[in-house]
Design an enzyme around this catalytic site. Structure first.
Site, PDB file in Angstrom:
ATOM      1  CE  LYS A 146     -12.840  -4.322  -0.030  1.00 23.39           C
ATOM      2  NZ  LYS A 146     -12.644  -3.776   1.201  1.00 23.39           N
ATOM      3  CE  LYS A 159      -5.750  -8.563  -1.925  1.00 21.38           C
ATOM      4  NZ  LYS A 159      -6.465  -8.384  -0.698  1.00 21.38           N
ATOM      5  CE  LYS A 163      -4.320  -1.892   0.942  1.00 16.97           C
ATOM      6  NZ  LYS A 163      -5.630  -1.938   1.551  1.00 16.97           N
TER       7      LYS A 163
HETATM    8  P1  ATP Z   1      -8.125  -3.673  -0.851  1.00 16.65           P
HETATM    9  O1  ATP Z   1      -7.999  -4.208  -2.218  1.00 16.65           O
HETATM   10  O2  ATP Z   1      -8.808  -2.337  -0.758  1.00 16.65           O
HETATM   11  O3  ATP Z   1      -6.864  -3.765  -0.049  1.00 16.65           O
HETATM   12  P2  ATP Z   1      -9.343  -6.154  -0.131  1.00 16.65           P
HETATM   13  O4  ATP Z   1     -10.081  -6.539  -1.363  1.00 16.65           O
HETATM   14  O5  ATP Z   1      -8.101  -6.885   0.203  1.00 16.65           O
HETATM   15  O6  ATP Z   1      -9.141  -4.587  -0.092  1.00 16.65           O
HETATM   16  P3  ATP Z   1     -10.302  -6.264   2.614  1.00 16.65           P
HETATM   17  O7  ATP Z   1     -11.400  -5.471   3.182  1.00 16.65           O
HETATM   18  O8  ATP Z   1      -8.941  -5.829   2.948  1.00 16.65           O
HETATM   19  O9  ATP Z   1     -10.409  -6.295   1.024  1.00 16.65           O
HETATM   20  O10 ATP Z   1     -10.488  -7.807   2.930  1.00 16.65           O
HETATM   21  C1  ATP Z   1     -11.676  -8.406   3.381  1.00 16.65           C
HETATM   22  C2  ATP Z   1     -11.552  -9.910   3.454  1.00 16.65           C
HETATM   23  O11 ATP Z   1     -11.526 -10.471   2.143  1.00 16.65           O
HETATM   24  C3  ATP Z   1     -10.280 -10.422   4.129  1.00 16.65           C
HETATM   25  O12 ATP Z   1     -10.580 -11.546   4.922  1.00 16.65           O
HETATM   26  C4  ATP Z   1      -9.404 -10.826   2.986  1.00 16.65           C
HETATM   27  O13 ATP Z   1      -8.485 -11.821   3.349  1.00 16.65           O
HETATM   28  C5  ATP Z   1     -10.408 -11.347   1.988  1.00 16.65           C
HETATM   29  N1  ATP Z   1      -9.952 -11.242   0.618  1.00 16.65           N
HETATM   30  C6  ATP Z   1      -9.594 -10.108  -0.023  1.00 16.65           C
HETATM   31  N2  ATP Z   1      -9.255 -10.369  -1.300  1.00 16.65           N
HETATM   32  C7  ATP Z   1      -9.396 -11.711  -1.470  1.00 16.65           C
HETATM   33  C8  ATP Z   1      -9.198 -12.593  -2.588  1.00 16.65           C
HETATM   34  N3  ATP Z   1      -8.784 -12.154  -3.761  1.00 16.65           N
HETATM   35  N4  ATP Z   1      -9.445 -13.910  -2.411  1.00 16.65           N
HETATM   36  C9  ATP Z   1      -9.878 -14.365  -1.236  1.00 16.65           C
HETATM   37  N5  ATP Z   1     -10.077 -13.589  -0.141  1.00 16.65           N
HETATM   38  C10 ATP Z   1      -9.850 -12.275  -0.249  1.00 16.65           C
END
Ligand code: ATP
Ligand code: LTN
Length: 336
Positions: A201, A198, A116
């Site tokens: 969002k 991965k 980040k």
């Molecule tokens: P950002 O992209 O803004 O960092 P993020 O998509 O990682 O956000 P978070 O709110 O940080 O979202 O994560 C919420 C939950 O979703 C956490 O338990 C995280 O491990 C899970 N998660 C996030 N991305 C994935 C993915 N691609 N596959 C499986 N689990 C995920």
């Protein structure tokens, strides 16, 4: 452990925007299924979200949308405690105490902090570095036994364990040392445009992620554009066919079929047919969630009731732990 012997589960998602299919399959989907066996506590972690710049009005909107999504995905506020992190002041207070036993070197090494910092070079703030300490505070405040998260959060969980043990050793046993719960399948859904990253969002390429709010046409278009390989076989092999394996994982999770069954279903059919069926399966999964979420968002009074009751229950539990911590570190209790 609760008085009636149930293990405690805590988890949260940040209200930072569109929730992806990765968030759903890796985290939220597993929560609903845990509600009977465990005492579950699910938070919309709004304090965490401002480590990256947010528009206040957008943040308010995303927070209510995420709350409605939790409920639409089957989180039942009669069974589980559902609340907003900022409604329980103890999270920030315990984070401060834990900050004094967390080392800069430990936080500096965190993969998410490094990622980040790279992405937001104009805003490498202390909160971003402190993020995992606040997350440890979320977990430890409720004497959590089990934390269901995606694979990317494993390192943060390790830190929560380290801080719990360090505090327990320095003072006396206070915190339960939590265990991660990472699902075997779906713990890391990859980007549709790059199978080595991965699904996230905050990906700049909107074709990389399926959002839970995507309509049928958008889902179909994104899968149509999803990268595959120069082969034609729908076969699972992470080393040889990472992109197709990711799509197979998604199909398997959305339909409940095993990977072997999915491979057989598309034997000899090629990627075109597979992608169409996959898009259909994902849309079928999303449609009822979207409908429920829309209905819930219209019922502001109900959502507010959930938040009020959730905050009361969470505050009660969190304050119990915080008081213990304050006593152990040597703070004089307030005079009542
Ligand atoms: P950002 O992209 O803004 O960092 P993020 O998509 O990682 O956000 P978070 O709110 O940080 O979202 O994560 C919420 C939950 O979703 C956490 O338990 C995280 O491990 C899970 N998660 C996030 N991305 C994935 C993915 N691609 N596959 C499986 N689990 C995920
Ligand atoms: N950092 C998590 C969100 C989160 C969380 C938590 C998850 C904040 N506090 C406590 C589990 C337990 C993420 O998914 N990015």
């Amino acid at each position: 452990m609760t008085p009636d012997g149930k293990k405690i589960v805590f988890s949260g998602v940040q209200p930072t925007g569109n929730i992806t299919l990765g968030n759903y399959l890796g985290a939220i989907r597993n929560w609903g299924a845990m509600q009977d066996e465990y005492q579950c506590i699910f938070s919309v972690v709004d304090l965490h979200s401002i480590t990256v710049a947010q528009q206040p009005a957008e943040l308010r909107k995303h927070t209510m949308e995420l709350l409605a999504l939790y409920l639409a995905c089957g989180i039942d506020p009669e069974k589980s405690i559902v609340f907003l992190q900022s409604h329980v002041h103890a999270h920030a207070e315990l984070a401060w105490v834990l900050d004094t036993i967390a080392y800069i070197g430990e936080l500096n090494r965190m993969t998410q902090f490094k990622d980040k910092s790279r992405k937001h070079q104009d805003n490498i703030n202390m909160g971003l570095m402190n993020y995992p300490v606040l997350m440890a505070s979320d977990i430890l405040l409720y004497q959590t036994d089990v934390v269901p998260v995606g694979k990317d959060q494993k390192q943060h969980l390790e830190l929560a364990r380290t801080l719990a043990e360090r505090f327990n050793n320095r003072y006396s046993p206070t915190f339960v040392v939590p265990e991660p719960y990472i699902a075997k399948q779906g713990a890391k859904i990859m980007s549709l445009q790059n199978p080595s990253a991965k699904m996230s969002k905050s990906d700049e390429n909107e074709n990389a992620s399926i959002f839970l709010t995507d309509d049928v046409a958008t889902v179909a278009r994104k899968f149509k554009r999803a990268v595959t390989d120069s082969d034609t076989q729908v076969r699972y092999s992470l080393s040889e066919k990472p992109a197709v394996s990711n799509l197979l994982t998604i199909y398997s999770l959305c339909t409940g079929k095993t990977i072997a069954q999915c491979e057989k279903e598309f034997d000899g059919l090629g990627y075109g047919v597979f992608k169409e069926k996959l898009a259909q399966a994902v849309s079928d999964l999303l449609k009822p969630i979207q409908e429920k979420q829309a209905l819930l968002l219209k019922d502001k009074a109900y959502l507010e009731k959930v938040l009020k009751e959730g905050a009361e229950k969470a505050n009660y539990l969190a304050n119990k732990t915080l008081q213990k911590v304050y006593k152990k570190v040597g703070f004089v209790p307030p005079i009542r």
